[in-house]
Design a protein around this motif. Sequence first.
Motif, PDB file in Angstrom:
ATOM      1  N   LYS A  90      44.392  42.348  36.820  1.00  0.00           N
ATOM      2  CA  LYS A  90      43.358  41.513  36.200  1.00  0.00           C
ATOM      3  C   LYS A  90      43.082  41.973  34.772  1.00  0.00           C
ATOM      4  O   LYS A  90      43.138  43.155  34.458  1.00  0.00           O
ATOM      5  CB  LYS A  90      42.080  41.568  37.022  1.00  0.00           C
ATOM      6  CG  LYS A  90      42.234  40.846  38.339  1.00  0.00           C
ATOM      7  CD  LYS A  90      40.903  40.513  38.931  1.00  0.00           C
ATOM      8  CE  LYS A  90      41.154  39.657  40.153  1.00  0.00           C
ATOM      9  NZ  LYS A  90      39.961  39.082  40.697  1.00  0.00           N
ATOM     10  N   THR A  91      42.773  41.002  33.931  1.00  0.00           N
ATOM     11  CA  THR A  91      42.382  41.275  32.560  1.00  0.00           C
ATOM     12  C   THR A  91      40.858  41.271  32.484  1.00  0.00           C
ATOM     13  O   THR A  91      40.194  40.773  33.398  1.00  0.00           O
ATOM     14  CB  THR A  91      42.951  40.201  31.611  1.00  0.00           C
ATOM     15  OG1 THR A  91      42.459  38.921  32.014  1.00  0.00           O
ATOM     16  CG2 THR A  91      44.479  40.191  31.625  1.00  0.00           C
ATOM     17  N   PRO A  92      40.277  41.831  31.415  1.00  0.00           N
ATOM     18  CA  PRO A  92      38.813  41.866  31.301  1.00  0.00           C
ATOM     19  C   PRO A  92      38.141  40.493  31.364  1.00  0.00           C
ATOM     20  O   PRO A  92      37.006  40.379  31.798  1.00  0.00           O
ATOM     21  CB  PRO A  92      38.572  42.520  29.935  1.00  0.00           C
ATOM     22  CG  PRO A  92      39.796  43.329  29.685  1.00  0.00           C
ATOM     23  CD  PRO A  92      40.922  42.560  30.322  1.00  0.00           C
ATOM     24  N   ASP A  93      38.875  39.443  30.970  1.00  0.00           N
ATOM     25  CA  ASP A  93      38.270  38.103  30.997  1.00  0.00           C
ATOM     26  C   ASP A  93      38.418  37.403  32.348  1.00  0.00           C
ATOM     27  O   ASP A  93      38.085  36.232  32.487  1.00  0.00           O
ATOM     28  CB  ASP A  93      38.833  37.231  29.877  1.00  0.00           C
ATOM     29  CG  ASP A  93      40.320  36.939  30.028  1.00  0.00           C
ATOM     30  OD1 ASP A  93      40.938  37.337  31.038  1.00  0.00           O
ATOM     31  OD2 ASP A  93      40.880  36.290  29.121  1.00  0.00           O
ATOM     32  N   GLY A  94      38.946  38.119  33.357  1.00  0.00           N
ATOM     33  CA  GLY A  94      39.056  37.560  34.699  1.00  0.00           C
ATOM     34  C   GLY A  94      40.389  36.908  35.014  1.00  0.00           C
ATOM     35  O   GLY A  94      40.616  36.467  36.142  1.00  0.00           O
ATOM     36  N   GLY A  95      41.270  36.838  34.043  1.00  0.00           N
ATOM     37  CA  GLY A  95      42.604  36.293  34.290  1.00  0.00           C
ATOM     38  C   GLY A  95      43.527  37.384  34.795  1.00  0.00           C
ATOM     39  O   GLY A  95      43.092  38.455  35.222  1.00  0.00           O
ATOM     40  N   PHE A  96      44.822  37.121  34.725  1.00  0.00           N
ATOM     41  CA  PHE A  96      45.821  38.110  35.102  1.00  0.00           C
ATOM     42  C   PHE A  96      46.741  38.362  33.923  1.00  0.00           C
ATOM     43  O   PHE A  96      46.979  37.477  33.106  1.00  0.00           O
ATOM     44  CB  PHE A  96      46.650  37.630  36.305  1.00  0.00           C
ATOM     45  CG  PHE A  96      45.909  37.702  37.600  1.00  0.00           C
ATOM     46  CD1 PHE A  96      45.985  38.840  38.386  1.00  0.00           C
ATOM     47  CD2 PHE A  96      45.120  36.655  38.027  1.00  0.00           C
ATOM     48  CE1 PHE A  96      45.291  38.919  39.581  1.00  0.00           C
ATOM     49  CE2 PHE A  96      44.416  36.720  39.214  1.00  0.00           C
ATOM     50  CZ  PHE A  96      44.509  37.856  39.996  1.00  0.00           C
TER      51      PHE A  96
END
Length: 142
Positions: A90-96
């Motif tokens: 996961k990325t900090p913005d909630g994506g992958f």
Amino acid sequence: MPIQPVDVAYTAVATAENGRDGRVASDDGNLDVVVNPPKELGGSGAGTNPEQLFAAGYSACFQGALGVVARQAKADISGSTVTAEVGIGKTPDGGFGIKVALTTRIPNVDEATARALVEKAHQVCPYSNATRGNIEVTLTVG
């Protein structure tokens, strides 16, 4: 960095069915694999997965780029290997997102020469050029 135009010499074509839990096949029949998420992502791990396919492509491409720069430098890279580790999370913005660690072993040159060749290969490799500025790629000479 602006996208550079490419004079296409070859185009690979593959079609996926059912995304990460299905099948991927190339139009020429040379690739036909079951894909399934790894157990760490809730899948059965029964097939390959996109990260493994990306790692295979990147390591092969980088090895090819290494060959190009080694020939230019008249360096012996026989017996060399490139291992690509592709991580997904996961990325900090909630994506992958993904990140890549490339480990290159070049037994027939000294460490400084190996590092220089790897750095040059990273500038030549199409996968490196495609991912530059988009994902974290670490280079290790082992």
